[in-house]
Design a protein around this motif. Sequence first.
Motif, PDB file in Angstrom:
ATOM      1  N   UNK A  96      39.670  42.350  50.512  1.00 10.00           N
ATOM      2  CA  UNK A  96      39.608  42.137  51.952  1.00 10.00           C
ATOM      3  C   UNK A  96      38.270  41.505  52.313  1.00 10.00           C
ATOM      4  N   UNK A  97      38.312  40.400  53.037  1.00 10.00           N
ATOM      5  CA  UNK A  97      37.071  39.817  53.554  1.00 10.00           C
ATOM      6  C   UNK A  97      36.510  40.704  54.657  1.00 10.00           C
ATOM      7  N   UNK A  98      35.174  40.766  54.726  1.00 10.41           N
ATOM      8  CA  UNK A  98      34.535  41.593  55.755  1.00 10.41           C
ATOM      9  C   UNK A  98      33.094  41.141  55.935  1.00 10.41           C
ATOM     10  N   UNK A 151      33.516  54.034  35.766  1.00 11.68           N
ATOM     11  CA  UNK A 151      32.674  53.648  36.900  1.00 11.68           C
ATOM     12  C   UNK A 151      33.414  52.746  37.870  1.00 11.68           C
ATOM     13  N   UNK A 152      34.314  51.911  37.354  1.00  7.65           N
ATOM     14  CA  UNK A 152      35.029  50.981  38.228  1.00  7.65           C
ATOM     15  C   UNK A 152      35.946  51.691  39.210  1.00  7.65           C
ATOM     16  N   UNK A 153      36.308  52.932  38.931  1.00  3.18           N
ATOM     17  CA  UNK A 153      37.170  53.683  39.830  1.00  3.18           C
ATOM     18  C   UNK A 153      36.453  54.754  40.615  1.00  3.18           C
ATOM     19  N   UNK A 154      35.124  54.763  40.561  1.00  7.15           N
ATOM     20  CA  UNK A 154      34.368  55.818  41.247  1.00  7.15           C
ATOM     21  C   UNK A 154      33.282  55.248  42.156  1.00  7.15           C
ATOM     22  N   UNK A 155      33.373  53.966  42.445  1.00  6.83           N
ATOM     23  CA  UNK A 155      32.314  53.303  43.208  1.00  6.83           C
ATOM     24  C   UNK A 155      32.673  53.191  44.689  1.00  6.83           C
ATOM     25  N   UNK A 156      31.904  52.348  45.408  1.00  8.74           N
ATOM     26  CA  UNK A 156      32.153  52.173  46.825  1.00  8.74           C
ATOM     27  C   UNK A 156      33.126  51.060  47.152  1.00  8.74           C
ATOM     28  N   UNK A 157      33.473  50.244  46.158  1.00 10.78           N
ATOM     29  CA  UNK A 157      34.406  49.155  46.407  1.00 10.78           C
ATOM     30  C   UNK A 157      33.813  48.011  47.211  1.00 10.78           C
ATOM     31  N   UNK A 158      32.504  47.781  47.053  1.00  9.93           N
ATOM     32  CA  UNK A 158      31.850  46.662  47.717  1.00  9.93           C
ATOM     33  C   UNK A 158      31.866  45.441  46.803  1.00  9.93           C
ATOM     34  N   UNK A 159      31.995  44.262  47.400  1.00  9.31           N
ATOM     35  CA  UNK A 159      31.804  43.032  46.644  1.00  9.31           C
ATOM     36  C   UNK A 159      30.976  42.070  47.491  1.00  9.31           C
ATOM     37  N   UNK A 160      29.701  42.431  47.652  1.00 12.74           N
ATOM     38  CA  UNK A 160      28.783  41.605  48.429  1.00 12.74           C
ATOM     39  C   UNK A 160      28.081  40.622  47.503  1.00 12.74           C
ATOM     40  N   UNK A 209      23.217  40.646  59.369  1.00  7.25           N
ATOM     41  CA  UNK A 209      24.669  40.489  59.306  1.00  7.25           C
ATOM     42  C   UNK A 209      24.992  39.303  58.400  1.00  7.25           C
ATOM     43  N   UNK A 210      25.736  39.578  57.338  1.00  2.36           N
ATOM     44  CA  UNK A 210      26.204  38.519  56.447  1.00  2.36           C
ATOM     45  C   UNK A 210      27.718  38.395  56.606  1.00  2.36           C
ATOM     46  N   UNK A 211      28.153  37.217  56.992  1.00  5.69           N
ATOM     47  CA  UNK A 211      29.580  36.986  57.215  1.00  5.69           C
ATOM     48  C   UNK A 211      30.281  36.649  55.901  1.00  5.69           C
ATOM     49  N   UNK A 212      31.588  36.852  55.900  1.00  2.08           N
ATOM     50  CA  UNK A 212      32.437  36.448  54.768  1.00  2.08           C
ATOM     51  C   UNK A 212      32.030  37.096  53.448  1.00  2.08           C
ATOM     52  N   UNK A 213      31.669  38.368  53.507  1.00  2.00           N
ATOM     53  CA  UNK A 213      31.521  39.160  52.297  1.00  2.00           C
ATOM     54  C   UNK A 213      32.892  39.801  52.014  1.00  2.00           C
TER      55      UNK A 213
END
Length: 410
Positions: free
Chosen positions: A119-121, A63-72, A175-179
């Motif tokens: 990456x921050x976003x 699962x760790x290699x098949x996700x969206x790669x979000x870290x919110x 809008x949430x900054x610094x996710x």
Amino acid sequence: MHDSYWIRTMPAWTDRPAPDSSDSYDVCVVGGGAMGASTAYWLTQLGRRPLVLERNDTPGKGASGRNGGFMVQGANPVHAEAVEIYGHDEARSLYRITQTNQELVEAVVQRENIEGAYTRANKVDLAFDEREEAYLRESVTPLRNEGVDVFWASRSDIPEFLGTHVGRHIPGGLVRCNQATLHSTKFVLGIAEAAQRQGATFVSKSPVTELSPLRKGWRVVTPNRVYNVPQVVVAANAWTPQLLPELEPHLSLIRGHLLLTGPTDLKLSPWSINDTATYGRQVPSGQLLVGGMRSAVPDADVDQRPRPAESGLDTRSEIVDALAKVLPEILPATESLGMDHAWAGVMDFTPDRLPLAGAYPGREGLWVMAGFSGHGMPYSLALPREIAEACVNPERSKIPAVLNPTRLLG
């Protein structure tokens, strides 16, 4: 079945037993994904010698290699909903552990020199309609109370923060900054390599087929070896019920679809729409990843179990087509991009959409992390650190009480 973008672009991996390797391990970690690799990493920081058993040929291919790669930050529901469901104090504790997680990821990625993983976003939670707008707006004040730089942006202001215009039915977004976003496999393998350097042993192609208690400790059986260890941490995502069948009634296995578009000159922030469980982001190649749309074919993604020895799932064309159709409806500028390829993975959902993390009831020396409900990366270093700490000194563990497995298992 297609591999994900993350698996196609993952670094090379080689199992390297620690130089002083022996058959004596302090803790066996079942699963080499984000949770398992991170648990091993923290155990080495605490002076322990962990053994990680991974069913795939490399960590991070499940699962760790098949996700969206979000870290919110925050729990699976939007914050206003989390407050409503779990109460203010519990919602706050969940948000704070995900804030801590982001701080840890930034620090560890820098300390261990894991390049290209983090990456921050800004994250834009788009409203599907006016009803969802009202709900998202309710999150602004409680999020600000948690120290989050957050604000509501109207439809006309969204391009400034998202990078493009949105469909006419979307009234605006939170809008949430610094996710942050992750390159999922670079992150997992970077953590795993750091753990290896510091004394952890990873053994790939070693699916665990049996766990059984000993008079003192646990017997861990794989097709090639049997290990006797004092403690076990099970971090096996959707495969957890195969080892702990009591959890099967409490974990729903859900297939998630994702597709990758063709190349684009757009520069976009990560976004999501809660109402349709749709989300998207840009990957390092510049292509767009979009996932979700399980509602396109009701119940088609429910109770979808991977075949033995496989980590992915076959895609369903109706859902892939729905993803390709909904993207330009949300972001009109993407209409001509086309699709590169699509893939699917499996997630394990709990009834309350909160993870199970802690001591397994009635089983001394057994710990579990499961049920992340498609939201594992936001917990990927913070919860494993607490599990590792609990293995060494349970009195010092700070796992939020709301995540305790006893809430489902009694």
